[in-house]
Write a protein that holds these residues in place. Structure first.
Motif, PDB file in Angstrom:
ATOM      1  N   ILE A  32       5.312   3.422  -2.593  1.00  0.00           N
ATOM      2  CA  ILE A  32       5.066   2.265  -1.739  1.00  0.00           C
ATOM      3  C   ILE A  32       5.487   2.606  -0.310  1.00  0.00           C
ATOM      4  CG2 ILE A  32       5.792  -0.090  -1.235  1.00  0.00           C
ATOM      5  CD1 ILE A  32       6.003  -0.512  -4.290  1.00  0.00           C
ATOM      6  N   PHE A  33       4.593   2.323   0.631  1.00  0.00           N
ATOM      7  CA  PHE A  33       4.855   2.655   2.034  1.00  0.00           C
ATOM      8  C   PHE A  33       4.931   1.423   2.935  1.00  0.00           C
ATOM      9  CE2 PHE A  33       3.295   3.862   6.289  1.00  0.00           C
ATOM     10  CZ  PHE A  33       4.287   4.746   6.639  1.00  0.00           C
TER      11      PHE A  33
ATOM     12  N   ARG B 173       0.835  -1.213   0.000  1.00  0.00           N
ATOM     13  CA  ARG B 173       0.000   0.000   0.000  1.00  0.00           C
ATOM     14  C   ARG B 173       0.863   1.253   0.000  1.00  0.00           C
ATOM     15  NH1 ARG B 173      -2.856  -2.187   5.328  1.00  0.00           N
ATOM     16  NH2 ARG B 173      -3.974  -3.936   4.407  1.00  0.00           N
ATOM     17  N   ASN B 174       0.272   2.334  -0.497  1.00  0.00           N
ATOM     18  CA  ASN B 174       0.902   3.641  -0.318  1.00  0.00           C
ATOM     19  C   ASN B 174       0.527   4.143   1.079  1.00  0.00           C
ATOM     20  OD1 ASN B 174      -1.793   4.342  -0.702  1.00  0.00           O
ATOM     21  ND2 ASN B 174      -1.376   5.951  -2.173  1.00  0.00           N
ATOM     22  N   GLU B 175       1.068   5.288   1.465  1.00  0.00           N
ATOM     23  CA  GLU B 175       0.844   5.776   2.834  1.00  0.00           C
ATOM     24  C   GLU B 175      -0.620   6.090   3.107  1.00  0.00           C
ATOM     25  OE1 GLU B 175       2.981   8.612   6.157  1.00  0.00           O
ATOM     26  OE2 GLU B 175       3.438   8.931   4.042  1.00  0.00           O
ATOM     27  N   ALA B 176      -1.339   6.635   2.129  1.00  0.00           N
ATOM     28  CA  ALA B 176      -2.752   6.964   2.312  1.00  0.00           C
ATOM     29  C   ALA B 176      -3.627   5.710   2.313  1.00  0.00           C
ATOM     30  CB  ALA B 176      -3.213   7.915   1.208  1.00  0.00           C
ATOM     31  N   GLY B 177      -3.107   4.623   1.760  1.00  0.00           N
ATOM     32  CA  GLY B 177      -3.871   3.378   1.715  1.00  0.00           C
ATOM     33  C   GLY B 177      -4.852   3.297   0.561  1.00  0.00           C
ATOM     34  N   ASP B 178      -4.816   4.285  -0.341  1.00  0.00           N
ATOM     35  CA  ASP B 178      -5.761   4.269  -1.459  1.00  0.00           C
ATOM     36  C   ASP B 178      -5.203   3.565  -2.703  1.00  0.00           C
ATOM     37  OD1 ASP B 178      -3.924   6.319  -1.846  1.00  0.00           O
ATOM     38  OD2 ASP B 178      -5.364   7.666  -2.795  1.00  0.00           O
ATOM     39  N   LYS B 179      -3.932   3.227  -2.689  1.00  0.00           N
ATOM     40  CA  LYS B 179      -3.326   2.428  -3.750  1.00  0.00           C
ATOM     41  C   LYS B 179      -2.884   1.117  -3.122  1.00  0.00           C
ATOM     42  CE  LYS B 179      -1.705   6.200  -6.655  1.00  0.00           C
ATOM     43  NZ  LYS B 179      -0.531   6.770  -7.320  1.00  0.00           N
ATOM     44  N   ARG B 180      -3.315   0.008  -3.735  1.00  0.00           N
ATOM     45  CA  ARG B 180      -3.060  -1.304  -3.142  1.00  0.00           C
ATOM     46  C   ARG B 180      -2.696  -2.319  -4.207  1.00  0.00           C
ATOM     47  NH1 ARG B 180      -6.344  -1.909   1.937  1.00  0.00           N
ATOM     48  NH2 ARG B 180      -6.839   0.214   2.517  1.00  0.00           N
ATOM     49  N   CYS B 181      -1.948  -3.319  -3.787  1.00  0.00           N
ATOM     50  CA  CYS B 181      -1.479  -4.370  -4.682  1.00  0.00           C
ATOM     51  C   CYS B 181      -1.357  -5.656  -3.882  1.00  0.00           C
ATOM     52  CB  CYS B 181      -0.125  -3.947  -5.256  1.00  0.00           C
ATOM     53  SG  CYS B 181       0.840  -5.261  -5.964  1.00  0.00           S
ATOM     54  N   ARG B 182      -1.977  -6.729  -4.351  1.00  0.00           N
ATOM     55  CA  ARG B 182      -1.923  -8.011  -3.625  1.00  0.00           C
ATOM     56  C   ARG B 182      -0.790  -8.893  -4.133  1.00  0.00           C
ATOM     57  NH1 ARG B 182      -7.355 -10.658  -1.438  1.00  0.00           N
ATOM     58  NH2 ARG B 182      -8.096  -8.841  -0.334  1.00  0.00           N
TER      59      ARG B 182
ATOM     60  N   ARG C 128      15.039  -5.031  -4.918  1.00  0.00           N
ATOM     61  CA  ARG C 128      14.444  -3.787  -5.404  1.00  0.00           C
ATOM     62  C   ARG C 128      13.689  -3.054  -4.310  1.00  0.00           C
ATOM     63  NH1 ARG C 128      14.451  -3.011 -10.797  1.00  0.00           N
ATOM     64  NH2 ARG C 128      14.265  -0.909 -10.016  1.00  0.00           N
ATOM     65  N   LEU C 129      13.081  -3.799  -3.399  1.00  0.00           N
ATOM     66  CA  LEU C 129      12.330  -3.202  -2.295  1.00  0.00           C
ATOM     67  C   LEU C 129      12.630  -3.978  -1.025  1.00  0.00           C
ATOM     68  CD1 LEU C 129       8.787  -2.850  -3.874  1.00  0.00           C
ATOM     69  CD2 LEU C 129      10.160  -0.966  -3.053  1.00  0.00           C
TER      70      LEU C 129
ATOM     71  N   PHE D 130       1.748   0.245  -8.929  1.00  0.00           N
ATOM     72  CA  PHE D 130       3.142   0.457  -8.547  1.00  0.00           C
ATOM     73  C   PHE D 130       4.018  -0.156  -9.648  1.00  0.00           C
ATOM     74  CE2 PHE D 130       0.943  -0.240  -4.351  1.00  0.00           C
ATOM     75  CZ  PHE D 130       0.999   1.076  -3.905  1.00  0.00           C
ATOM     76  N   PRO D 131       4.494   0.632 -10.611  1.00  0.00           N
ATOM     77  CA  PRO D 131       5.233   0.094 -11.764  1.00  0.00           C
ATOM     78  C   PRO D 131       6.390  -0.834 -11.412  1.00  0.00           C
ATOM     79  CG  PRO D 131       4.686   2.384 -12.147  1.00  0.00           C
ATOM     80  CD  PRO D 131       4.284   2.082 -10.729  1.00  0.00           C
ATOM     81  N   ILE D 132       7.064  -0.616 -10.290  1.00  0.00           N
ATOM     82  CA  ILE D 132       8.194  -1.482  -9.936  1.00  0.00           C
ATOM     83  C   ILE D 132       7.759  -2.931  -9.762  1.00  0.00           C
ATOM     84  CG2 ILE D 132       8.052  -1.148  -7.436  1.00  0.00           C
ATOM     85  CD1 ILE D 132      11.414  -1.056  -8.286  1.00  0.00           C
ATOM     86  N   MET D 133       6.507  -3.159  -9.425  1.00  0.00           N
ATOM     87  CA  MET D 133       6.023  -4.515  -9.185  1.00  0.00           C
ATOM     88  C   MET D 133       6.063  -5.370 -10.442  1.00  0.00           C
ATOM     89  SD  MET D 133       5.691  -4.631  -6.001  1.00  0.00           S
ATOM     90  CE  MET D 133       5.037  -6.289  -5.897  1.00  0.00           C
ATOM     91  N   ASP D 134       6.137  -4.744 -11.601  1.00  0.00           N
ATOM     92  CA  ASP D 134       6.259  -5.485 -12.854  1.00  0.00           C
ATOM     93  C   ASP D 134       7.617  -6.181 -12.946  1.00  0.00           C
ATOM     94  OD1 ASP D 134       5.134  -6.348 -15.295  1.00  0.00           O
ATOM     95  OD2 ASP D 134       6.248  -4.817 -16.393  1.00  0.00           O
ATOM     96  N   GLU D 135       8.583  -5.731 -12.163  1.00  0.00           N
ATOM     97  CA  GLU D 135       9.934  -6.287 -12.186  1.00  0.00           C
ATOM     98  C   GLU D 135      10.171  -7.353 -11.115  1.00  0.00           C
ATOM     99  OE1 GLU D 135      12.814  -3.107 -12.083  1.00  0.00           O
ATOM    100  OE2 GLU D 135      11.458  -1.810 -13.214  1.00  0.00           O
TER     101      GLU D 135
END
Length: 140
Positions: free
Chosen positions: A131-132, A52-61, A112-113, A85-90
């Motif tokens: 990403i937070f 999630r991002n810090e606000a929690g409005d962007k999420r990825c499982r 990467r993270l 989150f574009p980095i997740m493609d890598e």
């Protein structure tokens, strides 16, 4: 060798390490899952996690798995993650490190993270794509 020259050499070596792989990216040792508490490991693996991002409005499982793969262990990344989150493609694998840190790794085995647990919540060490945190979702 003079003290000034030695200090300059150390400074250059440190700076080279930072530019080559980020801020000492491999400073934590891997954890061996077989030496850890079995119940903790089982609760950690195979269940969905959410980045999630810090606000929690962007999420990825994602799902962290135990099966080995090139660079670490298998990770299932939701196909929509790269849009959020574009980095997740890598991301091709994950690793568990000292202090239960979670490293996400690309296809050429580069971290990467990194998420660390300074208290009870995982937080991203780097600021990449906003990403937070990563948090395990409750059992359904």
């Amino acid at each position: 060798m003079s003290r000034r020259l030695r200090l300059s050499s150390l400074t250059l070596a440190f700076a080279a390490g930072l530019s080559a792989g980020g801020a000492l990216a491999d400073d934590l040792k891997p954890l061996d899952l077989d030496t850890l508490d079995k119940a903790e490991v089982e609760g950690f693996l195979g269940r969905p996690w959410e980045i999630r991002n810090e606000a929690g409005d962007k999420r990825c499982r994602v799902v962290l798995k135990r099966e080995p793969t090139i660079g670490g262990m298998q990770i299932d990344v939701d196909s929509a993650c790269a849009k959020v989150f574009p980095i997740m493609d890598e991301i091709a694998a994950w690793r568990l490190k000292e202090g239960w840190a979670i490293d996400l790794v690309d296809g050429v085995r580069q971290m990467r993270l990194r998420f660390e647990v300074p208290d009870v919540t995982y937080v991203a060490v780097q600021d990449i794509d906003g990403i937070f945190t990563i948090a395990q979702l409750p059992k359904e």
